[in-house]
Design a protein around this motif. Sequence first.
Motif, PDB file in Angstrom:
ATOM      1  N   PHE A  53       0.830  -1.199   0.000  1.00 37.34           N
ATOM      2  CA  PHE A  53       0.000   0.000   0.000  1.00 37.34           C
ATOM      3  C   PHE A  53       0.868   1.255   0.000  1.00 37.34           C
ATOM      4  O   PHE A  53       1.923   1.307   0.627  1.00 37.34           O
ATOM      5  CB  PHE A  53      -0.914   0.014   1.221  1.00 37.34           C
ATOM      6  N   TYR A  64      -6.301   9.241   3.511  1.00 38.87           N
ATOM      7  CA  TYR A  64      -6.422   7.892   4.056  1.00 38.87           C
ATOM      8  C   TYR A  64      -6.735   8.033   5.541  1.00 38.87           C
ATOM      9  O   TYR A  64      -5.951   8.599   6.299  1.00 38.87           O
ATOM     10  CB  TYR A  64      -5.108   7.143   3.807  1.00 38.87           C
ATOM     11  N   GLU A  66      -8.375   5.350   7.935  1.00 35.82           N
ATOM     12  CA  GLU A  66      -8.225   4.255   8.895  1.00 35.82           C
ATOM     13  C   GLU A  66      -8.147   2.941   8.146  1.00 35.82           C
ATOM     14  O   GLU A  66      -8.451   2.870   6.951  1.00 35.82           O
ATOM     15  CB  GLU A  66      -9.398   4.232   9.875  1.00 35.82           C
ATOM     16  N   GLN A  67      -7.751   1.883   8.869  1.00 35.81           N
ATOM     17  CA  GLN A  67      -7.674   0.558   8.241  1.00 35.81           C
ATOM     18  C   GLN A  67      -8.170  -0.507   9.198  1.00 35.81           C
ATOM     19  O   GLN A  67      -8.087  -0.353  10.429  1.00 35.81           O
ATOM     20  CB  GLN A  67      -6.231   0.266   7.806  1.00 35.81           C
ATOM     21  N   SER A  86      -6.040  -6.039   4.492  1.00 33.24           N
ATOM     22  CA  SER A  86      -6.335  -4.790   5.200  1.00 33.24           C
ATOM     23  C   SER A  86      -7.269  -3.935   4.359  1.00 33.24           C
ATOM     24  O   SER A  86      -6.999  -3.677   3.181  1.00 33.24           O
ATOM     25  CB  SER A  86      -5.026  -4.030   5.475  1.00 33.24           C
ATOM     26  N   LYS A  88      -8.673  -0.353   3.735  1.00 32.43           N
ATOM     27  CA  LYS A  88      -8.325   1.049   3.999  1.00 32.43           C
ATOM     28  C   LYS A  88      -9.538   1.930   3.673  1.00 32.43           C
ATOM     29  O   LYS A  88     -10.057   1.889   2.550  1.00 32.43           O
ATOM     30  CB  LYS A  88      -7.151   1.496   3.123  1.00 32.43           C
ATOM     31  N   CYS A  90     -10.727   5.445   2.884  1.00 30.83           N
ATOM     32  CA  CYS A  90     -10.188   6.722   2.394  1.00 30.83           C
ATOM     33  C   CYS A  90     -11.332   7.677   2.099  1.00 30.83           C
ATOM     34  O   CYS A  90     -12.496   7.287   2.076  1.00 30.83           O
ATOM     35  CB  CYS A  90      -9.326   6.492   1.154  1.00 30.83           C
ATOM     36  N   ASN A 232      -3.581   8.317  10.632  1.00 29.36           N
ATOM     37  CA  ASN A 232      -3.825   6.931  10.252  1.00 29.36           C
ATOM     38  C   ASN A 232      -2.693   5.990  10.659  1.00 29.36           C
ATOM     39  O   ASN A 232      -2.727   4.797  10.353  1.00 29.36           O
ATOM     40  CB  ASN A 232      -4.028   6.835   8.737  1.00 29.36           C
ATOM     41  N   TYR A 234       0.193   5.818   9.422  1.00 23.13           N
ATOM     42  CA  TYR A 234       0.949   5.387   8.243  1.00 23.13           C
ATOM     43  C   TYR A 234       1.888   6.506   7.788  1.00 23.13           C
ATOM     44  O   TYR A 234       1.486   7.663   7.795  1.00 23.13           O
ATOM     45  CB  TYR A 234      -0.016   5.034   7.102  1.00 23.13           C
TER      46      TYR A 234
END
Length: 920
Positions: A53, A64, A66-67, A86, A88, A90, A232, A234
């Motif tokens: 990703f 983005y 949450e996942q 996963s 995601k 968005c 997030n 990430y």
Amino acid sequence: MANIVCFVSSLKYGRIMLEPGNSSTISVCVSVESIIMFLGLVTLILCCLCSRFSLLLLDLEEYYFEQHTVHHVTTISDKKRKIRGSLKICSKSIIFEPEEHVEPILKIPLRDCKKIEVYLIKECNVVAPYRVERGDRTFLFYLEILSKTEDIVQTLLQLHRASCLDKLGDQTAMIAANLQSRLARTSFDKNCFQNVAEIPHMECEAEMVTPLVTNPGHVCITDQSLYFQPLNGYPEQVVRIELHRVKRIYKRRHGLRPLGLEVFCTENDFCSDIYLKFYQTSDRNDLYYYIATFLENHMAEHTAESYMLQWQRGHLSNYQYLMHLNNLADRSGNDLSQYPVFPWIIADYSSTELDMMNPTTFRDLSKPVGALNKERLERLLSRYRDMPEPRFMYGSHYSSPGYVLFYLVRVAPEHMLCLQNGRYDNADRMFNSIGETWKNCLEGATDFKELIPDFFGNDPSFLLNRQNLDLGKRQDGSSVQDVDLPPWAADASDFLQKSQKALESQYVSEHLHEWIDLVFGFKQRGSEAVAAQNVFHPLTYEGGIDCDSIEDPDQKIAMLTQILEFGQTPTQLFTTPHPQRITPRFQSISRTPSVNTPLNDEDSFEDLTEESRRLAWNNIAKLKLISSHKIHKEAVTGIAVTRSASSVFTTSQDSTLKMFSRESNGLQRSMSFSNMALSSCLMLPEDKAVVCSSWDNNVYFYSIPFGRRQDTLMGHDDAISKMCWRDNQLYTASWDSTVKVWQCDSADIANNKRCQFQLLAEFEHEAGVNTISLNPAGTLLVSGTKDGTASIWDTSSLAQLHQVHCHSGKIHDVAFSPDSRHILSVGEDSCLKVIDVQTGMMISSVQADEEQRCFCWDGNTVLSGGQSGHLQVLDLMSNKVITRIPGHSGAVTAMWMNEQCSTVITGGEDKQVIFWKLDC
């Protein structure tokens, strides 16, 4: 448990139905013609432990959020299969990243149901243009954590409603509201502090900026570190910058608004450690000033003028200087709409050898790319003349995200796919050949692009298809592979090496300032831009439009998108002509002399003298006080020394001229010519006479052998402030607003004869003249006035070359650099100003801690005397004070330095004369 079925219907706005069931699932049913796209074929096989990703899989301006861990249920030949991965969430899509790397990543856009598209990304774990399949599809996902089902559904409902709104402005506003709500419900997790003793200073929301991507989160700054925590999580839970590692910080424009801040922990201008975009300018400014205050003792503040000075004098290469200018002009490697811009340098892409000594090898740097072809320029100017206001000559820019990725597609394919909605450009329009690209920039109707720094770097990867990307086939059937190089380049590395050599060549060093005038300087805007055929679309210029004044949200977003995609002109750094580089010195630095090259005696002596001066200035901070003598009753105003340095003459406001013997270390003579202050003194050749200026409007000539006043020149209508002598010409400055040039024979004075003074010239000023100085050759004179104006005069033609208002108060002292290229002035506004002699441009300004009264300098380092009585050593290259040396108990009012720069004598308001010696 609840079975959640998310059904996206074919209605115009779509609807979502919830139905009961006996398992926790999310089913996304696309009941209309759907488009399935496969992103994949770059043979970039990723490590199985790495996430595939990337935020580049999102649309531009998408977030983005949450996942969640889910199982994607697929049915093949009536057999169900669960794929763990996963999910995601968005702002404009749902993305499913399977754990199995052979499975493609799914992207399901949340927009109008009739246009639902599902993107399968990195199928078989490769990057390529998206493959399209059509047909109805249903996507079923099982959540592993059942308690989150309700929250996920509500989030999808809200985001789906936003995606279905007609107006882009309404969509953006609804998504922004969702984002701000998420940020408001969360805060920075202080458990992430590296040290439990850290004291937080401020916390706010911001977005971390990388090329084509922004990632929202929380910023926190403490007394030790700067933190960014992505909302997030990430690509990592927190980014930490230790404040003591920060080298430079820059405020940035982002989206044409003053919201950006970029932090560098290395001297590499191309790679910052973090780029943040804030939601409020006040937050950005507060953070900037906190870091700046924290670092003020060990972080030098660099300006365009200070870098210019370093470049002019050969301390920076052409590449380094262009990178610094790009950085100061808001160009950043993290912002493709404002990526650093470099010029086309070479014009010869057909020869087998590159002749660096032939001017025709190089591009004309005085013209923009669009003006290099005369026939094309005539067509563009004809259209320009017939165009209604606002007019522009070029409909495309020289730097834009598309142009940057045109060059970098082989190393940044995912960025290109992100920018172009999952597609590469037509194979024949790609970056296939350097020669063809240059030819198209010369002849193309809309192609005016310049280059990027990568053409002058050390990594040739952007020229090579090392990832075996499938970039398409050209019309002749050949596939797009490595970039075709000119015949004079053996390979990609050789091409870069020769490009670097060309950039640093004599020709480019002599002409680079012309290109800087176009891109960063005074020819960027206004009438000078028109005259230089350098006018681009008004939306590309900073301040060309105020987006905040546009009330219609759709129009505002469209305008911002147009500006960001079209490209932006750099921030204007210079408003007067940029000075040329001092190429002789540059040559001497880059040239390696033969050890067998003989030197004649004169060259040897000059080299030794220059070497001793250089060594002395390198160690000037080691100046030591030798002795101090109180020989006057008022402030010391002037110092003159015999060539043997055995006798020192000083003038004072007590109206006396004193003669101090170095041999006996005592006062030998004291003379008085009038009852008014003496303002300066100088030694005539052969050490036979001292000339003194006075506040009584006269100049007095004192014979050293005869020990008496020999002659008097009644030359001005007000006090005489300063004098200079060169080749039997005396220059006198006065508060009557004039500088006068007198012919007088030093031989007559030496032989104790009366001198016939002849007035040769008179330089008029608008205010009283406080100081003057000649350059070493005596061909130029600079004067400084009480109103802060410095004037440069040609002593041969007696013409004024430049007039520069550089201080807000009177100028205390001025002097040329040893090479006569620059002038330094100090004034009562506590500033030190450097002026370029060639252009009359003020290229550097340093705010001192206190008023500086007098100085000596070598063109780079300044030894000055301040109001407090201390001596100060300042490095103009870095604008940093190297050291402060205690000396006088009152202001330092006079300073003398010997030719070897190893001995200094100062006088002050404390009536003292102090002798200093360099302690090497």
